[in-house]
Design an enzyme around this catalytic site. Structure first.
Site, PDB file in Angstrom:
ATOM      1  N   TYR A 276      -8.094  18.661  35.286  1.00  0.00           N
ATOM      2  CA  TYR A 276      -8.996  18.203  34.072  1.00  0.00           C
ATOM      3  C   TYR A 276      -8.735  16.559  34.305  1.00  0.00           C
ATOM      4  O   TYR A 276      -7.431  16.020  34.695  1.00  0.00           O
ATOM      5  CB  TYR A 276      -8.236  18.403  32.884  1.00  0.00           C
ATOM      6  CG  TYR A 276      -8.772  17.639  31.623  1.00  0.00           C
ATOM      7  CD1 TYR A 276     -10.156  17.903  31.270  1.00  0.00           C
ATOM      8  CD2 TYR A 276      -8.252  16.551  31.105  1.00  0.00           C
ATOM      9  CE1 TYR A 276     -10.941  17.318  30.142  1.00  0.00           C
ATOM     10  CE2 TYR A 276      -8.905  15.795  29.900  1.00  0.00           C
ATOM     11  CZ  TYR A 276     -10.065  16.289  29.573  1.00  0.00           C
ATOM     12  OH  TYR A 276     -10.472  15.588  28.510  1.00  0.00           O
TER      13      TYR A 276
ATOM     14  N   ASP B 191      -5.418  11.549  40.395  1.00  0.00           N
ATOM     15  CA  ASP B 191      -5.361  11.173  38.924  1.00  0.00           C
ATOM     16  C   ASP B 191      -4.024  11.301  38.330  1.00  0.00           C
ATOM     17  O   ASP B 191      -3.570  12.449  38.179  1.00  0.00           O
ATOM     18  CB  ASP B 191      -6.474  12.452  38.197  1.00  0.00           C
ATOM     19  CG  ASP B 191      -6.550  12.091  36.847  1.00  0.00           C
ATOM     20  OD1 ASP B 191      -5.673  11.397  36.263  1.00  0.00           O
ATOM     21  OD2 ASP B 191      -7.258  12.880  36.387  1.00  0.00           O
TER      22      ASP B 191
ATOM     23  N   LYS C 154      -1.833   7.541  29.604  1.00  0.00           N
ATOM     24  CA  LYS C 154      -0.618   8.232  28.662  1.00  0.00           C
ATOM     25  C   LYS C 154       0.570   7.415  28.909  1.00  0.00           C
ATOM     26  O   LYS C 154       0.658   6.563  27.715  1.00  0.00           O
ATOM     27  CB  LYS C 154      -0.472   9.770  29.324  1.00  0.00           C
ATOM     28  CG  LYS C 154      -1.592  10.500  29.079  1.00  0.00           C
ATOM     29  CD  LYS C 154      -1.419  11.909  29.167  1.00  0.00           C
ATOM     30  CE  LYS C 154      -2.717  12.749  28.532  1.00  0.00           C
ATOM     31  NZ  LYS C 154      -3.314  13.566  29.531  1.00  0.00           N
TER      32      LYS C 154
HETATM   33  C1  LIG Z   1      -5.055  13.303  29.851  1.00  0.00           C
HETATM   34  C2  LIG Z   1      -5.845  13.254  31.116  1.00  0.00           C
HETATM   35  C3  LIG Z   1      -7.045  12.779  31.419  1.00  0.00           C
HETATM   36  C4  LIG Z   1      -7.749  12.153  30.184  1.00  0.00           C
HETATM   37  O1  LIG Z   1      -7.248  11.244  29.365  1.00  0.00           O
HETATM   38  P1  LIG Z   1      -7.711  10.785  27.949  1.00  0.00           P
HETATM   39  O2  LIG Z   1      -6.838   9.181  27.606  1.00  0.00           O
HETATM   40  O3  LIG Z   1      -7.511  11.885  27.179  1.00  0.00           O
HETATM   41  O4  LIG Z   1      -9.018  10.369  27.957  1.00  0.00           O
HETATM   42  C5  LIG Z   1      -7.569  12.451  32.687  1.00  0.00           C
HETATM   43  N1  LIG Z   1      -6.757  12.915  33.494  1.00  0.00           N
HETATM   44  C6  LIG Z   1      -5.576  13.737  33.424  1.00  0.00           C
HETATM   45  C7  LIG Z   1      -4.955  14.372  34.579  1.00  0.00           C
HETATM   46  C8  LIG Z   1      -4.927  13.907  32.116  1.00  0.00           C
HETATM   47  O5  LIG Z   1      -3.948  14.744  31.870  1.00  0.00           O
END
Ligand SMILES: *Cc1c(COP(=O)(O)O)cnc(C)c1O
Length: 448
Positions: free
Chosen positions: A162, A257, A285
């Site tokens: 994701y 990511d 995060k």
């Molecule tokens: C949470 C997450 C996102 C998206 O971040 P948001 O702040 O929710 O838009 C993208 N990549 C990874 C790996 C994530 O866990």
């Protein structure tokens, strides 16, 4: 108990069995009148597990308190950001001081430079950073940057990973998209989906095949270095190294990511842990200390293509917000204390081993995947190494496990396909309590 609840008399307001969750139910009914599904993010609904989402009143340390006066040991931790637990006193007081000085200026502040410098010093592959407001935005712009820099259109992503909900990335996506069976969202133009190649996670041979034949069309390979949005799935030895080698060979960018793994697996993220360097890194995060945030960064020559220096556009009204920067700086400072990651990981390992043991004692088939301070218990006998093995988990069994754990005062993610996160506020006694709760939950599952 008193110090934990800050003087509030939660125990006296505890409701009897049949009344449990009544206030949450009322608030949920009201919320549904104004918010689609009563929530602002689908993963918060309890649709995958049944029941009413808990409405939260407050949180402190590793505990979260719902509006019905019940306390839970929290393993959601706001889906990853709260590595220091809830309402850490250092962060709360820094935020109070910062808020007094104004909440946003739309002009540069020194704090943006301080946090950017901390990130550059922590992650060797990052020379320049741009702050945005979410992880979604970070990955979306990193992709735009990769396409602009390479003058190529195609991207490669892995099933079950994701990367936020930007159009090109909502193809076989993990997290809520996987939970709700809509990994390929309606509304994503077919042309965009066609520009996204999909590969199974952890399969370097398939990646080699694709890049050796289509490499010259591919702008970037984007990956979660440890997949954490189909549940936790660590990379096989050689997988990340292989992606690095292949992208270099074909002139594609490697985008890691690290929105979850950044500052979670190590102060230098997954790149430090695995010794692999990305061209572009996405963060989010943890670097916002619990406030909305995202960031991307990488090699200078790539990052200099972004406006105002280059021809790739990106902007943000609230980007680099002083409150977010404050919470981020204070969080990173605390993460630098010696042994922080070692003890966090040690406690997580203890929890993972405890859960494995309880699965065994209950006579249930389970896989507990753990990496650093994240873990997922899958209800399957197959080792979970990718999307298809993750999907072999018995989600109905997970739903029942989840409900039992809630009753035992343990707050897990309301979906099989998510990570449980530990924070430094989770003490040994909290781990013990969680293992005890899992023992009774798993035995009850086996019996029914
Ligand atoms: C949470 C997450 C996102 C998206 O971040 P948001 O702040 O929710 O838009 C993208 N990549 C990874 C790996 C994530 O866990």
């Amino acid at each position: 108990m008193e110090s934990e609840t800050g003087g509030f008399e939660f125990s006296s307001s505890l409701l009897k069995g049949e009344e449990l969750g009544r206030r949450s139910e009322e608030l949920y009914e009201e919320a549904k009148r104004y918010l689609p599904g009563g929530v602002d993010s689908p993963v918060r609904s309890f649709r995958a597990v049944g029941g009413t989402p808990l409405f939260i009143e407050r949180a402190q340390g590793c505990k979260i308190y719902d509006v019905d006066g019940r306390a839970y040991i929290d393993y959601v931790c706001s889906w990853g950001p709260l590595i220091l637990g809830h309402a850490h006193p250092r962060i709360v007081s820094a935020l109070q001081v910062a808020a007094e000085k104004g909440t946003s200026y739309g002009a540069p502040t020194e704090k943006e430079t301080i946090l950017a410098r901390m990130i550059v010093e922590a992650v060797p592959s990052i020379e320049l950073v741009r702050f945005v407001n979410s992880g979604t935005e970070a990955v979306m712009v990193a992709i735009r940057l990769a396409r602009g820099f390479t003058r190529r259109d195609k991207i490669v992503k892995f099933e079950g990973c994701y990367h936020g909900h930007a159009d090109s990335l909502l193809v076989k996506a993990g997290s809520g998209a996987l939970t709700f069976g809509i990994p390929d969202s309606l509304g994503v133009p077919a042309a965009l989906a066609r520009d996204t190649y999909l590969l199974p996670f952890n399969d370097i041979d398939r990646a080699r095949e694709l890049l050796d034949s289509k490499g010259k069309e591919i702008a970037a390979v984007v990956a979660e270095p440890v997949a954490a949005n189909m549940g936790v799935v660590p990379p096989r030895p050689g997988f990340l190294e292989g992606l690095r080698e292949l992208t270099l060979k074909h002139g594609c960018l490697l985008i890691l990511d690290e929105v979850i793994t950044g500052f979670r697996l190590d102060y230098g993220g997954a790149q430090k842990r695995y010794g692999v360097e990305a061209d572009l890194t996405c963060l989010g995060k943890i670097i916002g200390g619990g406030l909305p945030v995202g960031a991307f960064g990488g090699r200078r020559e790539i990052m200099e293509q972004i406006a105002p220096l280059g021809q790739i556009y990106q902007a943000g009204t609230l980007s680099g917000n002083p409150l977010t920067m404050t919470a981020g700086i204070e969080t990173l400072k605390l993460l630098r204390s010696p042994g922080f990651y070692e003890s966090l990981e040690e406690r997580t390992r203890h929890l993972a081993e405890g859960l494995r043991e309880e699965f065994g004692k209950a006579g249930l088939k389970g896989q507990v995947n753990q990496e650093g301070s994240m873990l997922t218990a899958f209800f399957t006998e197959k080792p979970v190494v990718d999307y298809s093995t993750a999907k072999s988990s018995d989600t109905a069994l997970y739903a029942r496990f989840f409900s039992r754990m809630i009753q035992e005062g343990i707050h897990l993610a309301p979906s099989q396909f998510e990570a449980a996160f530990l924070s430094s506020a989770h003490q040994e006694e909290d781990i013990e309590e969680t293992i005890r709760a899992a023992r009774s939950a798993l035995r009850a599952l086996k019996q029914s």
